[in-house]
Design an enzyme around this catalytic site. Structure first.
Site, PDB file in Angstrom:
ATOM      1  N   GLY A 195       6.832  -2.313   8.741  1.00  0.00           N
ATOM      2  CA  GLY A 195       7.649  -1.192   9.210  1.00  0.00           C
ATOM      3  C   GLY A 195       7.341  -0.975  10.674  1.00  0.00           C
ATOM      4  O   GLY A 195       6.382  -0.315  11.020  1.00  0.00           O
ATOM      5  N   GLN A 245       4.778  -8.665   0.746  1.00  0.00           N
ATOM      6  CA  GLN A 245       5.252  -7.324   0.396  1.00  0.00           C
ATOM      7  C   GLN A 245       6.766  -7.192   0.410  1.00  0.00           C
ATOM      8  O   GLN A 245       7.309  -6.277  -0.201  1.00  0.00           O
ATOM      9  CB  GLN A 245       4.605  -6.259   1.282  1.00  0.00           C
ATOM     10  CG  GLN A 245       5.036  -6.278   2.729  1.00  0.00           C
ATOM     11  CD  GLN A 245       4.072  -5.547   3.649  1.00  0.00           C
ATOM     12  OE1 GLN A 245       4.000  -4.338   3.646  1.00  0.00           O
ATOM     13  NE2 GLN A 245       3.324  -6.298   4.447  1.00  0.00           N
ATOM     14  N   ILE A 269      13.756  -3.484   3.736  1.00  0.00           N
ATOM     15  CA  ILE A 269      12.563  -2.858   3.150  1.00  0.00           C
ATOM     16  C   ILE A 269      12.093  -1.697   4.018  1.00  0.00           C
ATOM     17  O   ILE A 269      11.312  -0.874   3.573  1.00  0.00           O
ATOM     18  CB  ILE A 269      11.399  -3.861   2.974  1.00  0.00           C
ATOM     19  CG1 ILE A 269      10.960  -4.435   4.331  1.00  0.00           C
ATOM     20  CG2 ILE A 269      11.764  -4.960   2.009  1.00  0.00           C
ATOM     21  CD1 ILE A 269       9.536  -4.924   4.327  1.00  0.00           C
ATOM     22  N   ASP A 270      12.570  -1.637   5.260  1.00  0.00           N
ATOM     23  CA  ASP A 270      12.126  -0.581   6.180  1.00  0.00           C
ATOM     24  C   ASP A 270      12.760   0.772   5.869  1.00  0.00           C
ATOM     25  O   ASP A 270      12.267   1.803   6.321  1.00  0.00           O
ATOM     26  CB  ASP A 270      12.457  -0.962   7.624  1.00  0.00           C
ATOM     27  CG  ASP A 270      11.659  -2.160   8.102  1.00  0.00           C
ATOM     28  OD1 ASP A 270      10.590  -2.429   7.517  1.00  0.00           O
ATOM     29  OD2 ASP A 270      12.106  -2.821   9.056  1.00  0.00           O
TER      30      ASP A 270
END
Lengths: 405, 405
Positions: free
Chosen positions: A187, A299, A140-141
């Site tokens: 992140g 998330q 997801i980063d």
């Protein structure tokens, strides 16, 4: 090129995404078509399972598994954060591969996992053990190099974009009661996901108003000035804040007591994150209230809001791993290469594992505004196609308030 | 009964929901059909706007407003948390009604807002001013009495159910690295929304494993025992925790410094909530890691995940307010009455405003298990129809891990 007959060992590693199972589905559906692959073994909790010789025999699973994996969150095989360092671990793995005729190895993961994957590939080559190794990107980063973007990012970005603009409307509606909302976004080093908070914004009133990324040094004084300026104008402020913001000394904001994980990363998202710290700062220095929205692992888990293009690309990336085996390739990671043109199109490519292992891809300067507190139009152009269906155009009253008698 | 010709004043109040605008849409679409209603004025930020005489002329808005409101989060008119207490405020309101020929008054809100609504209704009656007043229920807390449930609850419950089971899969996948996740859920006094975290659970491994509600006294020792028992069995624990849990002295857990809002409620969801406190407690006492997921206002804002039945019922509740005007009714709140039978069906009903104003509806005993740390089958039967489409059946491997050579 005649291939060796043998078994496939596959694993998932690192923080899950909403579509890491879609990549697994891609691998499984394609592996069934490759005659040289006999058994398909899934490592239980990634490389940790391989070290313990614990696997699932995926050849035995019901036929609807592939279809269900397409909308199943997190890692169906289990994941881990294990860094290969000890010499005896390499020996153990080599023994496992040999004893079980593992000739194909797929690892789905991010930077750290591509490092693991590359080490295993090198090990096999050095020991003259004939095994093909392919990495499938996942994070997801969105911080893997060479690939245009990473499977998993688009879906997390979709969640962040939707939840920012929708909870922004909540703050706007409550502005006579609430003042500031800070959305703390995952992140650790790269700001891609935090930047995605901007994607639903269509006008000045829409959230977010300010975006703080790890790519820029965070200055508390400037932050307070920024917040005050928006507050004076609109009466409310929605801040998208990366969990990884750091001060000029490189210290994470408000994270003095944070624990450290196996890779030496500070685990800053436990109970004290920068948002809680900055909410207090705003209250103390500006005298206004700040709420914190910190969905945490939600998330990166919400497959219910997955981006359709992300699911599809994650699946294709998984298929590609097996196709690379049939082409005789090894020691590569699958990449998504964007084809230039008006319409968004992706072609599957590849990159040498050594060029992606441990390399982090940060947001380029032209995606960040000069003040360092928002994204640019170029970022929208890059990112909007990745989140799938467009963000809805919500109602906003056209008329200005009038004064009754 | 011949009705007075005049203007409609409508407002939205309290914490927003994903469907409070759907109720506004219902009011608007129906009001346009009622010949006695001339102008439709929307209060800017609820009763605060009325006190300032600031309204939107909704008669002037474009025709697609109703349709867009159906998927627009939060309160399009703006909301507030204002308690009517001062005598001069009542005078101001009465003057406003008279000067602008307000003959119809609709307020969409929760307990506190129904109190405001009832006070206004009484005011008009006492002053012999002919104005009909109807309340439309709205709250993600689901704590209004008489009505089977409240518009807004089903959608927030859908978000909580999905995000719990999906982020639960994340924790399960990461169990070799993470230990405990605590999801802090809104609901200051009533546990309905926290209870909804259970709705996606299909087996022991699925989240949540423990649910703590404000309806039961929270005991830290017992909590630690519960967490340890699940951890020893599964290796990970997902806790759904109401923000409103309190100890035997009635004190909110971990909220000693919390601020107080205009209604005297403690605003416990700023930076220090019970989850952060309990995560530290788990670390200190059990020596295991706990993450906090606290989506904050995201859980009440996400219209992207709205329950379809909730949107529809919210719209019908808004329509009913106007229908009650044509029937000559006043001083009532619209209710959703469940019709007994196999299939879920709702009939629109009504309750006197004085019976709902400031009354809180808590979870009944038969919805909570004996240990006070989970919900019962009856709760599932009650709640599942409210969240719309069923939660997907995610993939789970059928085979047990095997040991390789």
């Amino acid at each position: 090129v005649p291939k060796l007959s043998g078994n496939l060992l596959i694993g998932q590693s690192g923080g899950p995404t909403p579509v890491i199972n879609a990549s697994l589905a891609g691998v499984l559906s394609e592996a069934k078509k490759m005659p040289e692959i006999e058994k398909i073994y899934g490592m239980k909790n990634g490389i940790e399972g391989a070290l313990k010789k614990e696997v699932y025999d995926l050849t035995q699973e019901p036929g609807d598994l592939v279809e269900k994996l397409l909308y199943t969150p997190a890692s169906a095989l289990g994941s881990c954060r294990h860094k290969l360092t000890k010499a005896e671990e390499y020996e153990q793995l080599l023994d496992l591969f040999k004893a079980n005729n593992i000739r194909y190895f797929v690892y789905i993961g991010g930077n750290d996992s591509m490092d693991t994957c590359h080490k295993i590939s090198k090990l096999a080559q050095e020991e003259n053990y004939d095994m093909q190794v392919v990495g499938v990107p996942k994070t997801i980063d969105n911080d893997l190099p060479i690939t245009d973007h990473c499977p998993g990012f688009g879906s997390a970005a979709r969640f962040v974009a939707l939840s920012t603009v929708e909870s922004g409307r909540d703050l706007e509606a409550m502005k006579t009661f609430d003042d500031v909302a800070i959305f703390e976004i995952m992140g650790r080093h790269a700001g891609w996901l935090t930047a995605a908070s901007a994607l639903g914004k269509r006008c000045e009133e829409d959230a977010p108003h300010l975006i703080y990324l790890p790519e820029r040094t965070f200055d508390e004084e400037q932050f307070l000035k920024d917040v005050k300026a928006v507050y004076d104008k609109l009466g409310y402020v929605y801040v998208a804040l990366s969990e990884g913001v750091r001060d000029k000394d490189g210290e994470f904001i408000g994270a003095k007591d944070a624990a450290t994980d196996a890779f030496g990363h500070k685990a800053i998202s436990l109970s004290d994150g920068p948002a809680a710290y900055l909410a207090k700062l705003i209250k103390d220095k500006l005298g206004i209230k700040a709420r914190v929205n910190r969905p945490g692992t939600i998330q990166r888990a919400m497959s219910s809001l997955a981006s359709k293009s992300d699911v599809e690309e994650a699946f294709r990336a998984g298929q590609a791993a097996i196709q690379y085996f049939t082409q005789g390739l090894t020691d590569v990671m699958v990449t998504l290469d964007r084809i230039a043109g008006e319409e968004y199109k992706i072609e599957i490519g590849k990159a040498p594992l050594e060029k992606v292992a441990n390399v982090e891809n940060f947001m380029p300067d032209h995606f960040i505004n000069e003040a360092g507190n928002f994204v640019t139009k170029e970022f929208y152009d890059y990112c909007l196609p990745l989140i799938g269906e467009p963000i809805p155009e919500y109602a906003r009253l056209v008329g200005k308030p009038i004064k009754l008698k």
